[in-house]
Structure formats: C-alpha cells, structure tokens
Design an enzyme around this catalytic site. Structure first.
Site, PDB file in Angstrom:
ATOM      1  N   ASP A   8      -9.007  13.170   9.890  1.00 44.74           N
ATOM      2  CA  ASP A   8      -9.338  12.610   8.921  1.00 44.74           C
ATOM      3  C   ASP A   8     -10.140  11.056   9.074  1.00 44.74           C
ATOM      4  O   ASP A   8     -10.017  11.032  10.718  1.00 44.74           O
ATOM      5  CB  ASP A   8      -7.604  11.879   9.251  1.00 44.74           C
ATOM      6  CG  ASP A   8      -7.642  11.095   7.670  1.00 44.74           C
ATOM      7  OD1 ASP A   8      -6.874  11.511   7.007  1.00 44.74           O
ATOM      8  OD2 ASP A   8      -7.414   9.901   7.391  1.00 44.74           O
ATOM      9  N   HIS A  29       0.508   9.429   9.374  1.00 44.60           N
ATOM     10  CA  HIS A  29       0.628   7.243   9.585  1.00 44.60           C
ATOM     11  C   HIS A  29       1.816   7.407   9.793  1.00 44.60           C
ATOM     12  O   HIS A  29       2.177   5.911  10.479  1.00 44.60           O
ATOM     13  CB  HIS A  29      -0.009   6.388   8.283  1.00 44.60           C
ATOM     14  CG  HIS A  29      -1.672   6.743   8.079  1.00 44.60           C
ATOM     15  ND1 HIS A  29      -2.644   6.616  10.051  1.00 44.60           N
ATOM     16  CD2 HIS A  29      -2.341   6.426   7.241  1.00 44.60           C
ATOM     17  CE1 HIS A  29      -3.706   6.920   9.282  1.00 44.60           C
ATOM     18  NE2 HIS A  29      -3.753   6.455   8.083  1.00 44.60           N
ATOM     19  N   ASP A  37       1.126  -1.136   0.060  1.00 45.15           N
ATOM     20  CA  ASP A  37       0.249   0.093  -0.079  1.00 45.15           C
ATOM     21  C   ASP A  37       1.012   1.370  -0.005  1.00 45.15           C
ATOM     22  O   ASP A  37       0.233   2.765  -0.574  1.00 45.15           O
ATOM     23  CB  ASP A  37      -0.430   0.098   0.855  1.00 45.15           C
ATOM     24  CG  ASP A  37      -0.095  -0.052   2.398  1.00 45.15           C
ATOM     25  OD1 ASP A  37       1.250   0.130   2.730  1.00 45.15           O
ATOM     26  OD2 ASP A  37      -1.082   0.723   3.732  1.00 45.15           O
ATOM     27  N   HIS A  68      -9.409   8.301   9.265  1.00 44.35           N
ATOM     28  CA  HIS A  68      -7.890   7.461   9.782  1.00 44.35           C
ATOM     29  C   HIS A  68      -7.987   7.756  11.431  1.00 44.35           C
ATOM     30  O   HIS A  68      -7.262   8.653  11.591  1.00 44.35           O
ATOM     31  CB  HIS A  68      -7.395   6.396   9.033  1.00 44.35           C
ATOM     32  CG  HIS A  68      -7.847   5.895   7.632  1.00 44.35           C
ATOM     33  ND1 HIS A  68      -8.134   6.592   6.862  1.00 44.35           N
ATOM     34  CD2 HIS A  68      -8.574   4.999   7.814  1.00 44.35           C
ATOM     35  CE1 HIS A  68      -8.411   5.852   5.487  1.00 44.35           C
ATOM     36  NE2 HIS A  68      -8.987   4.345   6.843  1.00 44.35           N
ATOM     37  N   GLY A  77       1.164   3.220   5.844  1.00 50.96           N
ATOM     38  CA  GLY A  77       0.043   4.189   5.392  1.00 50.96           C
ATOM     39  C   GLY A  77       0.046   4.782   4.496  1.00 50.96           C
ATOM     40  O   GLY A  77      -1.213   6.312   4.727  1.00 50.96           O
TER      41      GLY A  77
END
Length: 384
Positions: free
Chosen positions: A173, A138, A96, A175, A146
């Site tokens: 965000d 992240h 990712d 997340h 991330g």
C-alpha cells in the site's frame, strides 16, 4: 482464456461480503466493480470460489480489545448514530472513518472474509487465497483508523499462526502498514515488511527505516520509506533487493500480501507514486516463485476503475492467465472510459528516489537484518 496455473487458488467471495465492503464511504461500490470484472474476464473458471462467512466474536477478540468490541455491539442496532459522537472519538471513529450503521455486523463480515481465506491455507489444501475485500491495515487493537474499521489482516495472520511457525507480511500500500506492524511488533513469529510513502506529515507518520519493532520482535519489522514519484523500475528494483535479503534471513513458512493500489498513478488519495499494474504483478510473481502458501488481500485504491484493473491483472497473474487487451463488455464497462485498455499509464512526473537514496535504504535494512540473522542462529543452536 487458457491457464498454465497448477496451484489451487481460492477466491473468497459472497454477495454479503461485497455489499458490506461497498458501503465503506471511501471505496463505495469498489468491491462489486472488481468482482464483476473478474467474472467478465472469465477468471472464475481458473479459481476455486469459496464463500465467506461472519467472523465469530472469538476471532474478532483474537486481536481487537474487549472495549472496542463492546462499543461496536452497543451501537450496532442504534438508529441515532449522532448520539454516540462523544464515545466514538475514543475508538478512532470520526471524520475520515465515520461511524456506520450496523458497525458490529460490518466488522464481522469484513473480518470473516480474511479469516476464511486463512482457513483455506491452513486446513483446505489451498496454495494461494485471494480476498480483495480485505486488507484494512490501519485498524488498531483499540479502534478504527484511516478508513479501516477492523484489522482483518491481523485476524488472518493469527489464524495462520496456528499452523505456520513463521509468517512474512508484505505491505504494498502507499501508506505504512502501521496497524499490522503494531500488532506483531514484539514477536518474531511474524516479520512485517512495508514499502510506502514516507516523510513529514505523511499519514500515518510512521514507518521510517529505523522503525524496527520492539522486545522479542526487534528487527523483525522492516520498513522501506520512499519519496514521491516512485516509478515501476525503482519500486521493483528495491522490492527485489529487500525481499531477497528478507527471505535469506527469515525463511518464512507462509506469506500474507496486502496489495493496496493507491500507489497507482492517478489515485486521488495517494497522489504520490507513479506506478502501473505491472509493478504489482511483477512483485506478486517474485513472491509466488517462493512456492509458499500465500494470502493476497486488497487495501487502499481510490481510483476505483484503476484499482479494479490492477487487482484483476493480479488475479490473472496469480491464476496463470492472460487478460484481453481491453476491458470486456459487461454491465460496468462505462466506468472504464474514456479509454478501455487494461493498462494504467504512468505520468511523466519526476522520481525523487535517487539511486543513492535507494542504495542507502537497502544498506540500512541489510544492517538491521544482521541482527535477525544472529538471533535466528542463536535460536537454532539452542534447539539442538
């Protein structure tokens, strides 16, 4: 377009910064889309553009480890990225967050944008600074995570700590802002406040209301875990209640705000919240009403036209300007079809955040902040 803003609002920009942000795979082209819409709306006339620069090795190492920096420098000129597959996993690079060409150059460019924004607040007389190419929350000290290759937020906060004694970091965000919380989990110099989607298996699997920091920073991490379907009214309600309690308890000298737009309805990665741009502008206005030096950063946002709509609406709100009803004619107008309004419409999905749940979260945060209040009173007494 008229403006009633009397603040000096700095806008960080350079072609190099946009180009480097554009090549992040998950948001390819987003930085250019955002900037060109800002230009098309005439907002540059109400901002003070400041060119970005490269972050120095000292600025990067203020947060990131020597091992991670050495690896980035080692692969920077490599023509064969596959040759580093075994090593890259150690530094969080992989599926990712793939290894990019010129990795160290990338980190210097992205990190430099937010460092310059911090400098504008600490030494250039700016009251607000905006860097939509920043907000990569992240990334950890020892590596990428991330979609985030560098924690430009931590670097900017550390720069701001040289002037401001107490900094509040607010993360909007979808997340949890785990990288920033981890960076400052053991200090009371920075309080982190994150509102995010939370539950079993939801990335990054942290940020419960009981996650409050450690050591000297215990209770200086504030987390607001939310369920699916969050509406504008629910989000703004809990945001106002929690920030009021945080400000009353902590009394920061400056703010850093991550405005990840993956909570907007229609985001292909977030897919959980049901927000519109009004949530972001309303919450930003609440923070700006405090009159503190404030840094606004980007973050997530994977429906690129909607993210551009949101951040341009935020830019206009920060600058005290009104936007036209529809996206103006410019080279990227076609990206905003089939409808060309600025608004992001919510869906009819159910909001699973009941009043009872929100009240319980606010109550738990209130109890947690009582510990901060006691610490602050104790420290104040010791200084007398």
């Amino acid at each position: 377009m008229s403006s009633n803003c009397t603040k000096k609002v700095v806008y960080i920009d350079s072609k190099h910064l946009r180009k480097e942000c554009d090549r992040i795979p998950q948001v390819n082209g987003r930085a250019t889309l955002v900037h060109e819409l800002i230009v098309a709306c005439g907002l540059l006339n109400h901002l003070t553009p400041v060119p970005s620069r490269l972050a120095t090795e000292e600025e990067i190492s203020s947060f990131h480890s020597r091992l991670y920096i050495d690896f980035l420098q080692q692969v920077n000129e490599s023509d064969d990225l596959e040759a580093h597959e075994d090593e890259q996993e150690e530094f969080g690079l992989g599926y990712d967050t793939p290894l990019l060409s010129r990795m160290y150059d990338h980190v210097r460019v992205i990190g430099g944008g937010s460092v310059v924004a911090a400098e504008a607040l600490t030494s250039s007389g700016a009251e607000v600074a905006i860097n939509w190419c920043g907000g990569w929350h992240h990334a950890q000290r020892d590596g990428a995570e991330g979609f985030c290759y560098v924690n430009d937020i931590a670097m900017a906060i550390l720069k701001m700590c040289k002037k401001f004694q107490r900094i509040l970091y607010v993360d909007m965000d979808l997340h949890h802002g785990d990288g920033v919380q981890n960076a400052f989990a053991s200090t009371s110099r920075v309080m982190t406040l994150s509102l995010h989607h939370h539950g079993p298996g939801i990335y990054p699997c942290s940020g419960d209301v009981t996650d409050v920091g450690i050591s000297n920073g215990r209770y200086y991490a504030v987390n607001v875990p939310l369920h699916e379907g969050v509406s504008d009214s629910t989000y703004c309600d809990v945001f106002q209640k929690v920030t009021e309690k945080v400000f009353d308890t902590y009394r920061p000298d400056a703010l850093v705000v991550q405005c990840g737009a993956d909570g907007l309805h229609g985001d292909p990665v977030g897919c959980a919240f049901n927000l519109t741009s009004e949530t972001y502008t309303t919450c930003a206005s609440l923070l700006l009403s405090r009159g503190l030096p404030t840094l606004f950063l980007g973050g997530g946002g994977y429906n690129l036209p909607n993210t551009a709509r949101c951040w341009v609406a935020l830019t206009a709100a920060i600058a005290g300007c009104k936007l036209p009803a529809e996206v103006p004619e410019h080279d990227f107008l076609g990206e905003y079809g089939p409808y060309f309004e600025f608004g992001v419409q919510p869906s009819l999905r159910k909001d699973y955040n009941t009043k009872e749940y929100i009240d319980s979260i606010v109550q738990q945060i209130t109890e947690n902040l009582k510990h901060v209040e006691l610490k602050e009173k104790s420290q104040s007494s010791e200084k007398r």
